[in-house]
Design a protein around this motif. Sequence first.
Motif, mmCIF file in Angstrom:
data_model
loop_
_atom_site.group_PDB
_atom_site.id
_atom_site.type_symbol
_atom_site.label_atom_id
_atom_site.label_comp_id
_atom_site.label_asym_id
_atom_site.label_seq_id
_atom_site.Cartn_x
_atom_site.Cartn_y
_atom_site.Cartn_z
ATOM 1 N N PRO A 130 103.932 -20.169 80.728
ATOM 2 C CA PRO A 130 103.353 -21.514 80.772
ATOM 3 C C PRO A 130 101.820 -21.437 80.794
ATOM 4 O O PRO A 130 101.258 -20.503 81.380
ATOM 5 C CB PRO A 130 103.886 -22.092 82.084
ATOM 6 C CG PRO A 130 105.070 -21.265 82.434
ATOM 7 C CD PRO A 130 104.822 -19.906 81.859
ATOM 8 N N PRO A 131 101.150 -22.392 80.163
ATOM 9 C CA PRO A 131 99.673 -22.358 80.134
ATOM 10 C C PRO A 131 99.048 -22.260 81.523
ATOM 11 O O PRO A 131 98.058 -21.555 81.700
ATOM 12 C CB PRO A 131 99.303 -23.680 79.448
ATOM 13 C CG PRO A 131 100.485 -24.008 78.603
ATOM 14 C CD PRO A 131 101.684 -23.502 79.359
ATOM 15 N N ALA A 132 99.604 -22.947 82.505
ATOM 16 C CA ALA A 132 99.025 -22.893 83.857
ATOM 17 C C ALA A 132 99.071 -21.478 84.414
ATOM 18 O O ALA A 132 98.099 -20.996 85.009
ATOM 19 C CB ALA A 132 99.763 -23.860 84.781
ATOM 20 N N ASP A 133 100.193 -20.777 84.232
ATOM 21 C CA ASP A 133 100.295 -19.397 84.717
ATOM 22 C C ASP A 133 99.302 -18.499 83.993
ATOM 23 O O ASP A 133 98.713 -17.591 84.599
ATOM 24 C CB ASP A 133 101.713 -18.857 84.519
ATOM 25 C CG ASP A 133 102.706 -19.429 85.523
ATOM 26 O OD1 ASP A 133 102.279 -20.181 86.418
ATOM 27 O OD2 ASP A 133 103.909 -19.116 85.399
ATOM 28 N N ARG A 134 99.111 -18.745 82.700
ATOM 29 C CA ARG A 134 98.162 -17.925 81.938
ATOM 30 C C ARG A 134 96.744 -18.101 82.464
ATOM 31 O O ARG A 134 95.977 -17.143 82.552
ATOM 32 C CB ARG A 134 98.229 -18.278 80.449
ATOM 33 C CG ARG A 134 99.510 -17.828 79.796
ATOM 34 C CD ARG A 134 99.535 -18.146 78.332
ATOM 35 N NE ARG A 134 98.496 -17.427 77.604
ATOM 36 C CZ ARG A 134 98.415 -17.396 76.286
ATOM 37 N NH1 ARG A 134 99.299 -18.037 75.546
ATOM 38 N NH2 ARG A 134 97.459 -16.722 75.692
ATOM 39 N N ILE A 135 96.395 -19.330 82.826
ATOM 40 C CA ILE A 135 95.047 -19.590 83.339
ATOM 41 C C ILE A 135 94.846 -18.887 84.679
ATOM 42 O O ILE A 135 93.854 -18.169 84.880
ATOM 43 C CB ILE A 135 94.830 -21.116 83.491
ATOM 44 C CG1 ILE A 135 94.736 -21.758 82.109
ATOM 45 C CG2 ILE A 135 93.578 -21.413 84.316
ATOM 46 C CD1 ILE A 135 94.836 -23.278 82.141
ATOM 47 N N VAL A 136 95.777 -19.064 85.587
ATOM 48 C CA VAL A 136 95.643 -18.467 86.925
ATOM 49 C C VAL A 136 95.645 -16.940 86.822
ATOM 50 O O VAL A 136 94.827 -16.266 87.464
ATOM 51 C CB VAL A 136 96.756 -18.967 87.862
ATOM 52 C CG1 VAL A 136 96.707 -18.246 89.200
ATOM 53 C CG2 VAL A 136 96.631 -20.475 88.067
ATOM 54 N N ALA A 137 96.523 -16.390 86.005
ATOM 55 C CA ALA A 137 96.582 -14.935 85.861
ATOM 56 C C ALA A 137 95.299 -14.389 85.243
ATOM 57 O O ALA A 137 94.794 -13.341 85.668
ATOM 58 C CB ALA A 137 97.794 -14.539 85.020
ATOM 59 N N ALA A 138 94.747 -15.089 84.253
ATOM 60 C CA ALA A 138 93.503 -14.632 83.617
ATOM 61 C C ALA A 138 92.350 -14.649 84.615
ATOM 62 O O ALA A 138 91.527 -13.727 84.649
ATOM 63 C CB ALA A 138 93.181 -15.503 82.406
ATOM 64 N N LEU A 139 92.276 -15.682 85.440
ATOM 65 C CA LEU A 139 91.223 -15.741 86.462
ATOM 66 C C LEU A 139 91.402 -14.619 87.481
ATOM 67 O O LEU A 139 90.431 -13.987 87.908
ATOM 68 C CB LEU A 139 91.238 -17.099 87.159
ATOM 69 C CG LEU A 139 90.749 -18.281 86.331
ATOM 70 C CD1 LEU A 139 91.031 -19.595 87.052
ATOM 71 C CD2 LEU A 139 89.260 -18.148 86.024
ATOM 72 N N ALA A 140 92.641 -14.356 87.871
ATOM 73 C CA ALA A 140 92.901 -13.288 88.842
ATOM 74 C C ALA A 140 92.553 -11.927 88.259
ATOM 75 O O ALA A 140 91.950 -11.085 88.939
ATOM 76 C CB ALA A 140 94.361 -13.329 89.280
ATOM 77 N N ARG A 141 92.908 -11.696 87.000
ATOM 78 C CA ARG A 141 92.572 -10.408 86.379
ATOM 79 C C ARG A 141 91.061 -10.248 86.224
ATOM 80 O O ARG A 141 90.525 -9.137 86.349
ATOM 81 C CB ARG A 141 93.294 -10.254 85.049
ATOM 82 C CG ARG A 141 94.773 -9.944 85.228
ATOM 83 C CD ARG A 141 95.425 -9.505 83.928
ATOM 84 N NE ARG A 141 95.351 -10.549 82.920
ATOM 85 C CZ ARG A 141 96.251 -11.505 82.755
ATOM 86 N NH1 ARG A 141 97.308 -11.562 83.542
ATOM 87 N NH2 ARG A 141 96.113 -12.398 81.802
ATOM 88 N N ALA A 142 90.359 -11.349 85.980
ATOM 89 C CA ALA A 142 88.898 -11.284 85.933
ATOM 90 C C ALA A 142 88.348 -10.854 87.291
ATOM 91 O O ALA A 142 87.404 -10.054 87.376
ATOM 92 C CB ALA A 142 88.314 -12.637 85.516
ATOM 93 N N ALA A 143 88.943 -11.379 88.362
ATOM 94 C CA ALA A 143 88.511 -10.981 89.703
ATOM 95 C C ALA A 143 88.808 -9.503 89.956
ATOM 96 O O ALA A 143 87.990 -8.794 90.556
ATOM 97 C CB ALA A 143 89.195 -11.846 90.749
ATOM 98 N N LEU A 144 89.967 -9.020 89.498
ATOM 99 C CA LEU A 144 90.282 -7.593 89.641
ATOM 100 C C LEU A 144 89.235 -6.753 88.920
ATOM 101 O O LEU A 144 88.770 -5.730 89.448
ATOM 102 C CB LEU A 144 91.667 -7.286 89.076
ATOM 103 C CG LEU A 144 92.873 -7.904 89.776
ATOM 104 C CD1 LEU A 144 94.153 -7.537 89.038
ATOM 105 C CD2 LEU A 144 92.954 -7.481 91.220
ATOM 106 N N ASP A 145 88.874 -7.165 87.701
ATOM 107 C CA ASP A 145 87.852 -6.429 86.939
ATOM 108 C C ASP A 145 86.526 -6.411 87.685
ATOM 109 O O ASP A 145 85.845 -5.383 87.743
ATOM 110 C CB ASP A 145 87.663 -7.057 85.554
ATOM 111 C CG ASP A 145 88.830 -6.808 84.621
ATOM 112 O OD1 ASP A 145 89.674 -5.935 84.930
ATOM 113 O OD2 ASP A 145 88.909 -7.489 83.582
#
Length: 202
Positions: A130-145
């Motif tokens: 779902p688009p919402a999950d993609r947004i949250v996951a992308a933000l979280a992965r950016a934080a991991l980076d």
Amino acid sequence: MTAARLALELAVTLRHDGHGGVADDLAGPEGLAVWLRERAAPLDRAPGPALPDEALYTAVRELRAAVRSLFARAVRPGPPSSADAHRLLPEEEALRRLNAAAALVPTVPRLGWEPGAEPAVRHHPAGSAPPADRIVAALARAALDFLTGPDLALLRACPAPRCVRYFVKDHARQEWCTPACGNRARVARHHERRREGRTGAP
């Protein structure tokens, strides 16, 4: 904008409002919609609803709380941002929340090699999340980076009066997040020296 800097952009959606308080750029789903629209490219955002629903709004704000709590840990022994120093998440909860958000969408690595550039691997969402999950996951992965990258050692909480931002120290003499904060800090120091002079304080 790099993905890692996207994490910093999320953290600084809390900012000084110019009147002694704190403003929230993500105030309400409308504020989140504007913020996401301005960052569609680094988020690889799939088309989604024009206005985020309450679940996405809550998920992004909870992720921001986790990121800011981990940023507070990263700037030690310096003080955290005054915006949320009194309500930081326990570190284990912040880590759990960040890792759970990053795991919402599985990814696959893809090699890209643009003309004139170095080859680079990017992780793309796998499947049709779902688009919402993609947004949250992308933000979280950016934080991991960000938290595992070279900018972490340069992360600071701005010490200017009333500022609540975190920033990456881009050069050796940088003390504040913006020149305006530097001016405000110098004015505050000047007034403090004058006050001490009038009262005879050491």
